[in-house]
Design a protein around this motif. Sequence first.
Motif, PDB file in Angstrom:
ATOM      1  N   ARG A  29      35.779  27.434  85.121  1.00 13.78           N
ATOM      2  CA  ARG A  29      37.075  26.869  85.980  1.00 13.78           C
ATOM      3  C   ARG A  29      36.744  26.590  87.427  1.00 13.78           C
ATOM      4  O   ARG A  29      36.901  25.503  87.925  1.00 13.78           O
ATOM      5  CB  ARG A  29      38.206  27.769  85.832  1.00 13.78           C
ATOM      6  N   PHE A  30      35.908  27.621  87.936  1.00 10.67           N
ATOM      7  CA  PHE A  30      35.420  27.501  89.334  1.00 10.67           C
ATOM      8  C   PHE A  30      34.414  26.452  89.574  1.00 10.67           C
ATOM      9  O   PHE A  30      34.630  25.673  90.571  1.00 10.67           O
ATOM     10  CB  PHE A  30      34.945  28.894  90.065  1.00 10.67           C
ATOM     11  N   LYS A  32      34.317  23.796  87.825  1.00  9.96           N
ATOM     12  CA  LYS A  32      34.833  22.323  87.898  1.00  9.96           C
ATOM     13  C   LYS A  32      35.701  22.010  89.387  1.00  9.96           C
ATOM     14  O   LYS A  32      35.778  21.115  89.856  1.00  9.96           O
ATOM     15  CB  LYS A  32      36.290  22.053  86.900  1.00  9.96           C
ATOM     16  N   LYS A  33      36.033  23.092  89.698  1.00 11.78           N
ATOM     17  CA  LYS A  33      37.001  22.759  91.165  1.00 11.78           C
ATOM     18  C   LYS A  33      35.865  22.562  92.228  1.00 11.78           C
ATOM     19  O   LYS A  33      36.112  21.827  92.955  1.00 11.78           O
ATOM     20  CB  LYS A  33      37.588  24.130  91.573  1.00 11.78           C
ATOM     21  N   GLU A  35      33.267  20.901  91.752  1.00 13.74           N
ATOM     22  CA  GLU A  35      32.885  19.538  91.504  1.00 13.74           C
ATOM     23  C   GLU A  35      33.924  18.615  92.095  1.00 13.74           C
ATOM     24  O   GLU A  35      33.484  17.585  92.734  1.00 13.74           O
ATOM     25  CB  GLU A  35      32.486  19.187  90.141  1.00 13.74           C
ATOM     26  N   ARG A  36      35.052  18.923  91.938  1.00  9.50           N
ATOM     27  CA  ARG A  36      36.158  17.936  92.800  1.00  9.50           C
ATOM     28  C   ARG A  36      35.990  18.091  94.232  1.00  9.50           C
ATOM     29  O   ARG A  36      36.347  17.205  94.909  1.00  9.50           O
ATOM     30  CB  ARG A  36      37.437  18.425  91.999  1.00  9.50           C
ATOM     31  N   LEU A  37      35.876  19.323  94.525  1.00  8.51           N
ATOM     32  CA  LEU A  37      35.830  19.558  96.176  1.00  8.51           C
ATOM     33  C   LEU A  37      34.643  18.798  96.570  1.00  8.51           C
ATOM     34  O   LEU A  37      34.750  18.221  97.631  1.00  8.51           O
ATOM     35  CB  LEU A  37      35.569  21.167  96.338  1.00  8.51           C
TER      36      LEU A  37
END
Length: 54
Positions: A29-30, A32-33, A35-37
């Motif tokens: 989960r971390f 993926k976050k 990558e979005r950041l």
Amino acid sequence: MNVAEVPQWITIVGNFGFPIAITIYLFLRFEKKLERLETVIIQLGEVIKESRKG
């Protein structure tokens, strides 16, 4: 069957399996976050670069 007859690897999996599974879940989960950041930071850099040109 008493505790002395339980193989050691079953005890290890029982003690550490759940924390390891939770750690892997949270790591994914971390990731993926992050990558979005990263994507948002790149976009922000482009917006700043365009605003300085004009």
